[in-house]
Scaffold this motif. Structure first.
Motif, PDB file in Angstrom:
ATOM      1  N   VAL A 180       0.843  -1.196   0.000  1.00 21.40           N
ATOM      2  CA  VAL A 180       0.000   0.000   0.000  1.00 21.40           C
ATOM      3  C   VAL A 180       0.881   1.250   0.000  1.00 21.40           C
ATOM      4  N   THR A 181       0.853   1.981  -1.085  1.00 22.07           N
ATOM      5  CA  THR A 181       1.589   3.239  -1.230  1.00 22.07           C
ATOM      6  C   THR A 181       0.691   4.230  -1.968  1.00 22.07           C
ATOM      7  N   PRO A 182       0.983   5.531  -1.884  1.00 20.40           N
ATOM      8  CA  PRO A 182       0.210   6.495  -2.685  1.00 20.40           C
ATOM      9  C   PRO A 182       0.277   6.181  -4.179  1.00 20.40           C
ATOM     10  N   GLN A 183       1.412   5.647  -4.631  1.00 17.17           N
ATOM     11  CA  GLN A 183       1.567   5.335  -6.055  1.00 17.17           C
ATOM     12  C   GLN A 183       0.609   4.233  -6.501  1.00 17.17           C
ATOM     13  N   ALA A 184       0.274   3.314  -5.587  1.00 15.80           N
ATOM     14  CA  ALA A 184      -0.668   2.242  -5.932  1.00 15.80           C
ATOM     15  C   ALA A 184      -2.022   2.823  -6.323  1.00 15.80           C
ATOM     16  N   PHE A 185      -2.426   3.902  -5.667  1.00 20.39           N
ATOM     17  CA  PHE A 185      -3.702   4.537  -5.994  1.00 20.39           C
ATOM     18  C   PHE A 185      -3.580   5.427  -7.236  1.00 20.39           C
ATOM     19  N   GLU A 186      -2.420   6.050  -7.411  1.00 23.60           N
ATOM     20  CA  GLU A 186      -2.218   6.905  -8.586  1.00 23.60           C
ATOM     21  C   GLU A 186      -2.243   6.103  -9.880  1.00 23.60           C
TER      22      GLU A 186
END
Length: 429
Positions: A220-226
Motif C-alpha cells: 500500500v503506497t500512494p503510487q498504488a492509488f495513482e
C-alpha cells in the motif's frame, strides 16, 4: 475471542490532553505513540510539556484500543452529542454521499465517531459491489514455466535460463478476479477487521471477508492509488477505493510492538466549513454561478509570485455582478472581525469588482454591515463588508436552511429582482 472495547476520549478543537492528569487523560504509552506519530506525519496537534494540544483539525485518532475524538466547537456549548452530529453530517454532506444504489437509508448505525461513519460507508460500498458481481480484468503476468505458453520474453529468458534449458520465461494474460482494485478492497477489509469495535458492523465485515475471494498481497503506497485507471465497468469501484485510500494511507502500524497502531482520520475544520457552505450554495442558488477558490494574480517579483484566493465567488451570469464570501470557522464572541480578515475583504472588493463582500462565521451574534474608510480618513467609503454570524442548530436540516436563508438575504439586498424562493434550501435536501 472478543475484542476489548475502545477507551473513548472526547475533546474539542484547541484543547489539551495531558499524561495522567485531568478527567480525560493520556497514558504514558499513548503519549509516546502520539510523539512517534508526530515525528513522521503532518501534525494535527502540537506537543506540549507532558501532553498534546489539538489545533483546527477535527476527527478521530485511534491509538491501539483508545479512540481520541476531536470535535469542532463554535460557541459555549459543551454538548458533545450536538457537535459530533454536526461533524458527521458535515462530512456526509461534503464527501460521504451518494452511496451507490444501496442508498443512504442503509446507513442505520449510530455513529460514535467519524471512524464509524467511514467504516460503514466502506462496508456498504463493498456489499453493493459483491451483490452486483465483482469485475474481472485482464492481467499481464511474467514468470518462468516448464512449457511455452504465451509470449516468450527473450531478454529475460536469456538472463534467467542459461543454465535451465528446460524452462521458458513467458508473458501471459489472464482474465482474473485477482487484480489491484480487489487487492485494495481486501486489504481494507483486513484493516477494518482489526480496528472495528462496533458489534453490528463486525458481523457484516466478517461476512464480507468470508465471501470475498482471497487476493494477492499488495504493497500500500500512494503510487498504488495513482496507477488506478477506471473504465466503464470499473467506475462503480471509485467510491469504495476513495474511502480505502483515506483509511489505508492514514493508518500507521506500530512495527516495534504492534499494540499502539495509529489511524488518523482528521479534517481541517476551516476547509470543511468552506466546502460545506460551497456545496450548499451550489445546490440551492441555481440562478448564480458558485465558484470556490477562484485564483487571481496579486504580486510578482523576478523569481517569486503570489496569488489571492477568496473562498467563494457568486456571479450573476446575466448582469455579471459578484459577491465575494469568505468563511471563517471561529466564534467572534461579540468582537469585531480581525484586521487581517477585514483587509483581506477590502482587497477582494477591489480586485474582483464585487458588489458585496461578506465574512461568514458560525455562532451567536448579530449580523452587521460596516464601511471601510477612505484613504485620507476624512469619511467613509461606499465599500461595505458584511459580517454574517449563523448560530449552530442541533437540527442539522434547520441549520442548513438558516445558512442559505442568511446568505440569500444578503444577495437580495443588491439583486431584488431575484426570486427569493429560488434561493431557499428545502428541508429534504
Amino acid at each position: 475471542m472478543a475484542k476489548p472495547d475502545l477507551k473513548h476520549i472526547v475533546v474539542f478543537e484547541h484543547q489539551k490532553l495531558l499524561v495522567d492528569q485531568g478527567e480525560q487523560y493520556l497514558s504514558e504509552s499513548q503519549y509516546q505513540a502520539l510523539v512517534n506519530y508526530y515525528g513522521n506525519h503532518s501534525p494535527f496537534y502540537s506537543l506540549i510539556r507532558n501532553g498534546v494540544q489539538f489545533c483546527e483539525y477535527v476527527g478521530a485518532l485511534q491509538i491501539g484500543d483508545t479512540l481520541i475524538e476531536v470535535l469542532p466547537k463554535a460557541d459555549n456549548s459543551n454538548d458533545t452529542g450536538m457537535w459530533q452530529n454536526l461533524l458527521v453530517n458535515m462530512i456526509r454532506s461534503v464527501w460521504g454521499f451518494p452511496v451507490k444504489e444501496s442508498g443512504s437509508s442503509h446507513l442505520k448505525l449510530r455513529h460514535n465517531s467519524v471512524l464509524d461513519l467511514y467504516f460503514e460507508l466502506f462496508v456498504v460500498e463493498v456489499e453493493f459491489l459483491v451483490r452486483r458481481g465483482l469485475v474481472k480484468k485482464y492481467i499481464r503476468e511474467e514468470r518462468n514455466a516448464k512449457a511455452l505458453k504465451g509470449k516468450l520474453s527473450i531478454t529475460k529468458h536469456l538472463q534467467k535460463n542459461i543454465v535451465h534449458k528446460e524452462r521458458f520465461y513467458i508473458q501471459t494474460t489472464q482474465y482474473t478476479i485477482n487484480h489491484e482494485l480487489h487487492q485494495i478492497l481486501y486489504c481494507t477489509l483486513q484493516l477494518l477487521s482489526r480496528l472495528n469495535r462496533n458489534g453490528i458492523l463486525a458481523s457484516r465485515i466478517g461476512s464480507l471477508m468470508l465471501n470475498f475471494p482471497e487476493q494477492s498481497r499488495l504493497k500500500v503506497t500512494p503510487q498504488a492509488f495513482e496507477r488506478i485507471r477506471y473504465d466503464r465497468k470499473t467506475i462503480i469501484y471509485k467510491k469504495a477505493i476513495d474511502i480505502a485510500e483515506l483509511l489505508l494511507l492514514n493508518y500507521h502500524p506500530d512495527v516495534s510492538q504492534g499494540r499502539r497502531n495509529v489511524l488518523a482520520l482528521m479534517f481541517d475544520m476551516n476547509a470543511l466549513w468552506e466546502q460545506f457552505v460551497v456545496n450548499l450554495l451550489r445546490k440551492s442558488m441555481k440562478s448564480y454561478t458558485v465558484a470556490g477558490q477562484v485564483t487571481r494574480k496579486f504580486w510578482k517579483s523576478e523569481h517569486l509570485s503570489s496569488n489571492m484566493r477568496p473562498d467563494i465567488v457568486l456571479t450573476n451570469p446575466q448582469s455579471n455582478k459578484r459577491i465575494v464570501l469568505d468563511t471563517k470557522w471561529k466564534n467572534l464572541g461579540g468582537k469585531a472581525p480581525s484586521p487581517e480578515d477585514l483587509r483581506q475583504m477590502y482587497v477582494y472588493h477591489e480586485y474582483f469588482n464585487a458588489e458585496k463582500v461578506a465574512l461568514i462565521y458560525p455562532g451567536e451574534g448579530s449580523n452587521t454591515s460596516g464601511q471601510f474608510y477612505l484613504k485620507d480618513q476624512t469619511a467613509l467609503d461606499n465599500k461595505f463588508c458584511h459580517v454574517l454570524q449563523i448560530p449552530v442548530n442541533r437540527d442539522f436540516i434547520l441549520w442548513k436552511a438558516s445558512i442559505i436563508n442568511v446568505i440569500s438575504g444578503l444577495v437580495c439586498l443588491f439583486d431584488p429582482q431575484l426570486h427569493e424562493d429560488s434561493l431557499i434550501i428545502k428541508a429534504k435536501d
